[in-house]
Design a protein around this motif. Structure first.
Motif, PDB file in Angstrom:
ATOM      1  N   GLN A  44      -7.958   5.488  -3.270  1.00  0.00           N
ATOM      2  CA  GLN A  44      -6.784   5.811  -4.079  1.00  0.00           C
ATOM      3  C   GLN A  44      -6.746   4.983  -5.364  1.00  0.00           C
ATOM      4  O   GLN A  44      -6.395   5.511  -6.427  1.00  0.00           O
ATOM      5  N   TYR A  74      -1.686  -1.290  -5.543  1.00  0.00           N
ATOM      6  CA  TYR A  74      -2.924  -1.174  -4.759  1.00  0.00           C
ATOM      7  C   TYR A  74      -3.686  -2.496  -4.801  1.00  0.00           C
ATOM      8  O   TYR A  74      -4.169  -2.992  -3.782  1.00  0.00           O
ATOM      9  N   ALA A  94      -7.030   2.697   0.419  1.00  0.00           N
ATOM     10  CA  ALA A  94      -6.583   2.008  -0.794  1.00  0.00           C
ATOM     11  C   ALA A  94      -7.689   1.961  -1.838  1.00  0.00           C
ATOM     12  O   ALA A  94      -7.430   2.139  -3.032  1.00  0.00           O
ATOM     13  N   GLU A  97      -6.284   1.688   6.407  1.00  0.00           N
ATOM     14  CA  GLU A  97      -5.644   1.727   5.094  1.00  0.00           C
ATOM     15  C   GLU A  97      -6.517   1.124   4.001  1.00  0.00           C
ATOM     16  O   GLU A  97      -6.380   1.503   2.835  1.00  0.00           O
ATOM     17  N   PHE A 147       0.825  -1.206   0.000  1.00  0.00           N
ATOM     18  CA  PHE A 147       0.000   0.000   0.000  1.00  0.00           C
ATOM     19  C   PHE A 147       0.864   1.262   0.000  1.00  0.00           C
ATOM     20  O   PHE A 147       0.610   2.202  -0.760  1.00  0.00           O
TER      21      PHE A 147
END
Length: 177
Positions: A81, A62, A78, A74, A43
């Motif tokens: 993102q 990712y 993730a 996270e 990550f």
């Protein structure tokens, strides 16, 4: 003073003097302290590349992080993102497919406002500006000190124009704007 792995990663992200290439090198060095399939390391490596504009490299990392069992705070990061990366790569439908279930989970999502922001951006990219505005307004409404119900009604109206509000829905005198 010895810093933890997380503290060292955070320090790299906080250092605004680093170039993108320097940040990637430092994050990769810290990530290398963990197993190659460690979800957190994957990550962080993805994020460094994403921040540097290397979306194609970031995407696979990712996906690997999520597949390796990334969890905790996270995981929604993730997803956001990765979806943003896919949108930037022109793969808007894939991005929507990632964000839609997170958005629909609503309050259960740790970063619900952040999910809404990226979902709205992706809806704009998909040519759905009314839906995007509805998502953005619905996310904003709970933070308003006045006009909350009116803004919520307008958010609904944008995606269901046949269901127009006919009166102020707040219970107190608020001009509709």
């Amino acid at each position: 003073m010895v810093q933890t792995w997380d503290e060292r990663v955070a320090a790299v992200w906080a250092d605004d003097s680093l170039t993108d290439d320097e940040r990637i090198v430092l994050i990769d060095a810290i990530a290398a302290e963990r197993a190659g399939d460690d979800p957190r390391a994957l990550f962080e490596r993805a994020g460094a590349r994403d921040a540097a504009g290397l979306e194609r490299e970031a995407e696979s990392l990712y996906r690997a992080a999520i597949a390796a069992g990334l969890s905790g705070p996270e995981l929604p990061q993730a997803v956001i993102q990765l979806a943003s990366t896919l949108r930037n790569l022109g793969r808007v439908e894939e991005a929507l497919d990632l964000l839609r279930p997170e958005y629909e989970r609503g309050a259960a999502v740790e970063l619900r406002d952040e999910v809404a922001a990226f979902y709205a951006l992706t809806l704009v990219s998909a040519g759905q500006p009314d839906a995007a505005a509805s998502v953005a307004l619905a996310a904003l409404a709970p933070h308003l000190t006045r006009y909350r119900r009116s803004v919520e009604a307008y958010a609904r109206e944008l995606t269901a124009p046949h269901d127009l509000p006919t009166a102020n829905t707040s219970g107190s005198p608020e001009p509709r704007r």
